[in-house]
Design an enzyme around this catalytic site. Structure first.
Site, PDB file in Angstrom:
ATOM      1  N   CYS A   2       0.816  -1.214   0.000  1.00  0.00           N
ATOM      2  CA  CYS A   2       0.000   0.000   0.000  1.00  0.00           C
ATOM      3  C   CYS A   2       0.852   1.267   0.000  1.00  0.00           C
ATOM      4  O   CYS A   2       1.920   1.312   0.606  1.00  0.00           O
ATOM      5  CB  CYS A   2      -0.893   0.031   1.223  1.00  0.00           C
ATOM      6  SG  CYS A   2      -1.917  -1.427   1.394  1.00  0.00           S
ATOM      7  N   ARG A  27       5.137  -0.259  -6.154  1.00  0.00           N
ATOM      8  CA  ARG A  27       5.100  -0.994  -4.888  1.00  0.00           C
ATOM      9  C   ARG A  27       4.147  -2.174  -4.942  1.00  0.00           C
ATOM     10  O   ARG A  27       4.212  -3.065  -4.092  1.00  0.00           O
ATOM     11  CB  ARG A  27       4.658  -0.051  -3.755  1.00  0.00           C
ATOM     12  CG  ARG A  27       5.643   1.061  -3.471  1.00  0.00           C
ATOM     13  CD  ARG A  27       5.016   2.112  -2.582  1.00  0.00           C
ATOM     14  NE  ARG A  27       4.672   1.600  -1.282  1.00  0.00           N
ATOM     15  CZ  ARG A  27       5.434   1.703  -0.197  1.00  0.00           C
ATOM     16  NH1 ARG A  27       6.592   2.308  -0.292  1.00  0.00           N
ATOM     17  NH2 ARG A  27       5.054   1.223   0.951  1.00  0.00           N
ATOM     18  N   TRP A  76      -3.056  -2.789  -1.448  1.00  0.00           N
ATOM     19  CA  TRP A  76      -2.673  -4.167  -1.740  1.00  0.00           C
ATOM     20  C   TRP A  76      -3.468  -4.997  -0.736  1.00  0.00           C
ATOM     21  O   TRP A  76      -3.194  -4.946   0.461  1.00  0.00           O
ATOM     22  CB  TRP A  76      -1.172  -4.314  -1.532  1.00  0.00           C
ATOM     23  CG  TRP A  76      -0.546  -5.521  -2.136  1.00  0.00           C
ATOM     24  CD1 TRP A  76      -0.040  -5.643  -3.405  1.00  0.00           C
ATOM     25  CD2 TRP A  76      -0.286  -6.783  -1.499  1.00  0.00           C
ATOM     26  NE1 TRP A  76       0.505  -6.883  -3.582  1.00  0.00           N
ATOM     27  CE2 TRP A  76       0.367  -7.600  -2.434  1.00  0.00           C
ATOM     28  CE3 TRP A  76      -0.547  -7.296  -0.229  1.00  0.00           C
ATOM     29  CZ2 TRP A  76       0.761  -8.901  -2.149  1.00  0.00           C
ATOM     30  CZ3 TRP A  76      -0.157  -8.592   0.055  1.00  0.00           C
ATOM     31  CH2 TRP A  76       0.485  -9.377  -0.897  1.00  0.00           C
ATOM     32  N   ASN A 102      -2.130   2.415   5.979  1.00  0.00           N
ATOM     33  CA  ASN A 102      -1.227   1.293   5.678  1.00  0.00           C
ATOM     34  C   ASN A 102      -0.989   0.547   6.979  1.00  0.00           C
ATOM     35  O   ASN A 102      -0.838   1.179   8.025  1.00  0.00           O
ATOM     36  CB  ASN A 102       0.130   1.789   5.175  1.00  0.00           C
ATOM     37  CG  ASN A 102       0.077   2.267   3.749  1.00  0.00           C
ATOM     38  OD1 ASN A 102      -0.967   2.214   3.118  1.00  0.00           O
ATOM     39  ND2 ASN A 102       1.206   2.748   3.254  1.00  0.00           N
ATOM     40  N   GLY A 103      -0.925  -0.771   6.903  1.00  0.00           N
ATOM     41  CA  GLY A 103      -0.685  -1.555   8.108  1.00  0.00           C
ATOM     42  C   GLY A 103      -1.883  -2.440   8.396  1.00  0.00           C
ATOM     43  O   GLY A 103      -2.766  -2.611   7.552  1.00  0.00           O
ATOM     44  N   GLU A 484      19.694 -16.442  -6.469  1.00  0.00           N
ATOM     45  CA  GLU A 484      19.172 -15.160  -6.926  1.00  0.00           C
ATOM     46  C   GLU A 484      18.823 -15.210  -8.430  1.00  0.00           C
ATOM     47  O   GLU A 484      17.784 -14.694  -8.851  1.00  0.00           O
ATOM     48  CB  GLU A 484      20.198 -14.051  -6.642  1.00  0.00           C
ATOM     49  CG  GLU A 484      19.851 -12.680  -7.165  1.00  0.00           C
ATOM     50  CD  GLU A 484      18.564 -12.093  -6.596  1.00  0.00           C
ATOM     51  OE1 GLU A 484      17.969 -12.685  -5.687  1.00  0.00           O
ATOM     52  OE2 GLU A 484      18.141 -11.037  -7.097  1.00  0.00           O
ATOM     53  N   LYS A 488      15.124 -14.438  -9.896  1.00  0.00           N
ATOM     54  CA  LYS A 488      14.881 -13.415 -10.923  1.00  0.00           C
ATOM     55  C   LYS A 488      14.029 -13.997 -12.043  1.00  0.00           C
ATOM     56  O   LYS A 488      13.056 -13.395 -12.476  1.00  0.00           O
ATOM     57  CB  LYS A 488      16.193 -12.930 -11.552  1.00  0.00           C
ATOM     58  CG  LYS A 488      17.023 -11.882 -10.912  1.00  0.00           C
ATOM     59  CD  LYS A 488      16.436 -10.549 -10.687  1.00  0.00           C
ATOM     60  CE  LYS A 488      15.504 -10.496  -9.550  1.00  0.00           C
ATOM     61  NZ  LYS A 488      15.810 -10.186  -8.260  1.00  0.00           N
ATOM     62  N   GLU A 491      10.375 -14.861 -10.846  1.00  0.00           N
ATOM     63  CA  GLU A 491       9.472 -13.766 -10.460  1.00  0.00           C
ATOM     64  C   GLU A 491       9.017 -12.934 -11.634  1.00  0.00           C
ATOM     65  O   GLU A 491       7.883 -12.471 -11.648  1.00  0.00           O
ATOM     66  CB  GLU A 491      10.020 -12.919  -9.297  1.00  0.00           C
ATOM     67  CG  GLU A 491      11.282 -12.165  -9.522  1.00  0.00           C
ATOM     68  CD  GLU A 491      11.807 -11.463  -8.261  1.00  0.00           C
ATOM     69  OE1 GLU A 491      11.084 -11.311  -7.272  1.00  0.00           O
ATOM     70  OE2 GLU A 491      12.973 -11.051  -8.286  1.00  0.00           O
ATOM     71  N   HIS A 507      21.093 -36.462  -5.220  1.00  0.00           N
ATOM     72  CA  HIS A 507      20.219 -36.873  -4.110  1.00  0.00           C
ATOM     73  C   HIS A 507      18.747 -36.605  -4.408  1.00  0.00           C
ATOM     74  O   HIS A 507      17.955 -36.425  -3.499  1.00  0.00           O
ATOM     75  CB  HIS A 507      20.661 -36.184  -2.822  1.00  0.00           C
ATOM     76  CG  HIS A 507      22.057 -36.523  -2.432  1.00  0.00           C
ATOM     77  ND1 HIS A 507      22.405 -37.756  -1.926  1.00  0.00           N
ATOM     78  CD2 HIS A 507      23.210 -35.818  -2.528  1.00  0.00           C
ATOM     79  CE1 HIS A 507      23.711 -37.791  -1.702  1.00  0.00           C
ATOM     80  NE2 HIS A 507      24.216 -36.617  -2.069  1.00  0.00           N
ATOM     81  N   LYS A 607       6.886  -4.590  -4.146  1.00  0.00           N
ATOM     82  CA  LYS A 607       8.279  -4.180  -3.980  1.00  0.00           C
ATOM     83  C   LYS A 607       8.691  -4.232  -2.513  1.00  0.00           C
ATOM     84  O   LYS A 607       9.794  -4.646  -2.178  1.00  0.00           O
ATOM     85  CB  LYS A 607       8.439  -2.757  -4.525  1.00  0.00           C
ATOM     86  CG  LYS A 607       9.840  -2.206  -4.423  1.00  0.00           C
ATOM     87  CD  LYS A 607      10.728  -2.850  -5.440  1.00  0.00           C
ATOM     88  CE  LYS A 607      12.170  -2.400  -5.344  1.00  0.00           C
ATOM     89  NZ  LYS A 607      13.072  -3.383  -5.975  1.00  0.00           N
TER      90      LYS A 607
END
Ligand code: G6P
Length: 612
Positions: A2, A27, A76, A102-103, A484, A488, A491, A507, A607
Site C-alpha cells: 500500500c 510498490r 494491496w 497502511n498496516g 538469486e 529473478k 518472479e 540426491h 516491492k
C-alpha cells in the site's frame, strides 16, 4: 505494498495526489482512491479496483474533484478482497472524516462489533474502515478532531500509517504512524505526507521522518509534530539525496532494464567513499576492535533477494572472519527463539528498509541483547533507524519490483563490512585483503565491459524462453548466486525454476532431468571450476540442454561441454558473484520480454512487503 500520499496547500490537490500515486505504482497494488475536501462539497471520494488509469479516467485526471486538501492511497489487499468498496480512502458514516491507512489493525473485529452495537453501518470488509468509524464516534463524543485522533490511537492495536482529513477542518491534514513508514514533506506550494519518498520527490527533497507513536498536523504553511500525549516535538529536517530523474524511466523500456544498466555506477557510489588509502573505512559503523573480538556468532537476517545476498556473504565472511555465520530468513528467525546474546552480531539486509519480517526479526535480535547492523538502501527507513549501526547502499531509488542494483550493491556492501571486520580481527592475510580491495575497485569497470556487449545473453533468452522448467546448479558462491538467478527468472517470467547446490543433484533432483530440460550451470567460481564442469557433463549425459555462465578465462574450456556459454570478466573469486549475476538478471529480463510479461510489476508481487 500500500502507498499513501496526502497534500495540503495552495494548489488543486487531486492531480498532485494522482501523480504521487502513479509514482508509487511499483510498490504493487490492486485498487486505488483519493479523497478531497472542498468548501462547497465537503468530502468527496473516488476509488476503484484495478489500475490507477481507471481512477484517473474516473476523475478526468483529477479535474472532477476540487480542493486543496486531500489524501490518496494504493491498496494491496489484506482484509477483504480487492474491490471498489474495500479500496481506500474510507469515509465515516456521516461523510465527514476520510482516512487512508497502511498496516494492519489487529483488534479491528472487537471494535467493529462494539460500533455495530451503537448502530454504525459498515460499507467495507476492511480493518481500516473501522478506524474511520471509530474516529467519527470519538469526534462526536469530544468535538475536537485532534482529541478524537488521540482517543482512537489509544484504542487500536497493530501497525499503521494514517492520513486523515475532516470536513470541519478546511486546512488540516492529520498523520499518525506506528510500525508503518510515513514521511512529511515541506514545499513552497504546500506540505505532504507520503509512505514513500518517490511519491513527492518531484515537489520536494526537504523531509522529516516520523517516528512510531508520533502524530502530525499539516497545514499549507506549517507542520507540527506531537508525541502520543500531544506534547509538541522538535524534528530534524533531512535532505533527500535522490533526485527525481533517478526515479523515472528516462526513455528506457522498463525500470528493471534501466536499473540493471545502472549497476556499475551504483556499485561505484557504494564502494568508492569507503575505500581510503588501501583500507575499508566505515565511518558509520561504531564497532571497536574489542567489540569485534567479543562477537562469537553472526546472524544475517533478510527476505527475498536480500536473503540471497546474505547467503553469498556467509560464504565470504566465514572464510575471512573464521566465525560461524548463519543466514536466516527473517520470517523464520523471528519465531525460532534464536540464540542471540551480547556476543552476537545480527546483520539485517533490506533494500527498502521497511520489510515487516526483517524489521520484526531485527527487533527480536535487539530484545535478546544482540548488536545489530542494518544494510539498507533507503535513507531514514525504519530498519535503518532501528539498528545500532547502518551502512547504506547507494543504489538510488529502485522502482522495478524485481531487484537488480539493490541486490548487487548489497553484495558489495557486505563485502565491505566483512573486510572491515576481518581487518579489525586480523583474520585475513594482508595480501588477500589488498587483493580483494584492489579488485573491488575495478568491479564497476568490469561490469561495464560486460554491459557493453550482451547480445549473446539476449540471443540465449530468445532461444530458451519457451522452457517451462529451469534448474540452476552451482557450488559454493556459484550456488549462492544461483539462488538469486533462479528467483529473478521465476518472479518476472513465471517459469518454474529452482537452484540447487550441484553436489545435491544426485540426491533427488537429477531424476527431473530429461532430454531437453534446461539447466543453467554456474561455473564462475574459479576454485571449483573443474567440479562445475563435471556436473555439466553429468546433466548433459541425461539429455539436459546446458547454458553455462562462466568467466572469460574459463570460457573456452566450458564451451567444450556446455551447449551455450556466457562469460563475464574475471575478478577475485570472492567478488565473482557481483559480476556473474548480471547475465542472469538480463537473461531473466529478456525471457520475460519474450513471454510478454509485465516486467516491472510482476503479478502478485510487491516491492516492499510490509505485512507478514
Ligand atoms: C520483495 C521484493 C524483493 C526483495 C524482498 C525483500 O519480495 O520484491 O525484490 O528482495 O521484498 O525486500 P527488502 O526491501 O527488505 O530488501
Amino acid at each position: 505494498m500500500c502507498g499513501i500520499i496526502g497534500f495540503v496547500g495552495r494548489k488543486e490537490a487531486a492531480p498532485i495526489l494522482l501523480d504521487g500515486l502513479a509514482r508509487m505504482e511499483y510498490r504493487g497494488y490492486d485498487s486505488a482512491g483519493i479523497a478531497l475536501r472542498s468548501e462547497t462539497k465537503g468530502i468527496q471520494v473516488r476509488k476503484s479496483k484495478g489500475r490507477l488509469q481507471t481512477l484517473s479516467e474516473l476523475t478526468h485526471g483529477g479535474a472532477d474533484l476540487e480542493g486543496v486538501l486531500g489524501i490518496g492511497h494504493t491498496r494491496w489487499a489484506t482484509h477483504g478482497e480487492p474491490n471498489d468498496a474495500n479500496a481506500h480512502p474510507h469515509v465515516s458514516e456521516n461523510g465527514k472524516i476520510a482516512l487512508v491507512h497502511n498496516g494492519i489493525i489487529e483488534n479491528y473485529l472487537e471494535i467493529k462489533e462494539q460500533l455495530m452495537k451503537y448502530g454504525v453501518t459498515f460499507s467495507s470488509d476492511t480493518d481500516s474502515e473501522v478506524v474511520a468509524q471509530l474516529l467519527e464516534y470519538h469526534y462526536k463524543e469530544c468535538g475536537n478532531m485532534m482529541e478524537a485522533v488521540g482517543r482512537c490511537l489509544r484504542r487500536i492495536e497493530g501497525a499503521y500509517a494514517f492520513g486523515i482529513i475532516c470536513a470541519d477542518y478546511p486546512n488540516a491534514l492529520i498523520a499518525a504512524r506506528k510500525d508503518s513508514p510515513l514521511i512529511l514533506g515541506f514545499s513552497p506550494e504546500g506540505n505532504f505526507i507520503a509512505s514513500d519518498v518517490t511519491a513527492i520527490l518531484q515537489h520536494t527533497r526537504d523531509v522529516v521522518y516520523m517516528n512510531d507513536g508520533e502524530i502530525a498536523v499539516l497545514t499549507a504553511d506549517s507542520i507540527d509534530v506531537f508525541d502520543d500525549e500531544m506534547n509538541p516535538l522538535e524534528k530534524t529536517h533531512s535532505f533527500v539525496e535522490w533526485d527525481v530523474a533517478a526515479a523515472e524511466k528516462g526513455g528506457y523500456p522498463h525500470f528493471m532494464f534501466k536499473e540493471i544498466l545502472e549497476q556499475p555506477e551504483a556499485i561505484r557510489k557504494t564502494i568508492s567513499p569507503r575505500i581510503r588509502d588501501g583500507r575499508v573505512v566505515l565511518d558509520d559503523i561504531h564497532i571497536s576492535a574489542e567489540e569485534a573480538r567479543n562477537i562469537n556468532h553472526i546472524y544475517i537476517i533478510a527476505c527475498g533477494s536480500a536473503y540471497h545476498a546474505g547467503v553469498v556473504a556467509k560464504y565470504i565472511w566465514e572464510r575471512i572472519l573464521r566465525r560461524p555465520v548463519e543466514v536466516t530468513l527473517a520470517s523464520e528467525f523471528r519465531y525460532s527463539q534464536p540464540l542471540v546474546d551480547e556476543h552476537t552480531l545480527v546483520i539485517a539486509i533490506s533494500q527498502s528498509g521497511e520489510t515487516l519480517d526483517t524489521m520484526a526479526a531485527l527487533r527480536e535480535a535487539k530484545r535478546l541483547g544482540g548488536r545489530t547492523l542494518a544494510v539498507c538502501n533507503v535513507v531514514g527507513s525504519s530498519i535503518a533507524r532501528e539498528a545500532h549501526d547502518v551502512l547504506y547502499t547507494w543504489a538510488g531509488p529502485e522502482i522495478a519490483v524485481a531487484t537488480s542494483k539493490g541486490y548487487s550493491t548489497q553484495l558489495v556492501a557486505m563485502d565491505l563490512v566483512g573486510l572491515y571486520l576481518a581487518d579489525l580481527l586480523g583474520t585475513i592475510e594482508p595480501e588477500e585483503y589488498s587483493a580483494v580491495l584492489t579488485e573491488m575497485q575495478k568491479l564497476p569497470e568490469k561490469m561495464q565491459t560486460y554491459l557493453e556487449n550482451f547480445e549473446d545473453t539476449q540471443y540465449f533468452a530468445s532461444r530458451y524462453f519457451n522452457h517451462d522448467s529451469v534448474f540452476f546448479i552451482g557450488r559454493n558462491l556459484d550456488y549462492a548466486m544461483g539462488l538469486e538467478g533462479s528467483l529473478k527468472l521465476k518472479e518476472i517470467s513465471y517459469i518454474h525454476s529452482e537452484a540447487y547446490a550441484s553436489g545435491e543433484l544426485k540426491h533427488g533432483t537429477i531424476s527431473l532431468i530429461e532430454p531437453g530440460t534446461l539447466v543453467i550451470a554456474l561455473g564462475s567460481y574459479g576454485p571449483l571450476f573443474d567440479k562445475a564442469m563435471s556436473n555439466v557433463v553429468e546433466v548433459r549425459a541425461r539429455g539436459a540442454e546446458v547454458l553455462a555462465i562462466t568467466t572469460d578465462a574459463f570460457r573456452e574450456k566450458m564451451a567444450k561441454t556446455a551447449d551455450s556459454v556466457i562469460s563475464v570478466p574475471d575478478t577475485h573469486p570472492l567478488l565473482q558473484p557481483t559480476l556473474s549475476i548480471v547475465p542472469l538478471q538480463l537473461f531473466a529480463y529478456y525471457v520475460a520480454l519474450q513471454r510478454g510479461c509485465d516486467i516491472d510489476k510482476p503479478r502478485n508481487l510487491a516491492k516492499s512487503v510490509t505485512v507478514e
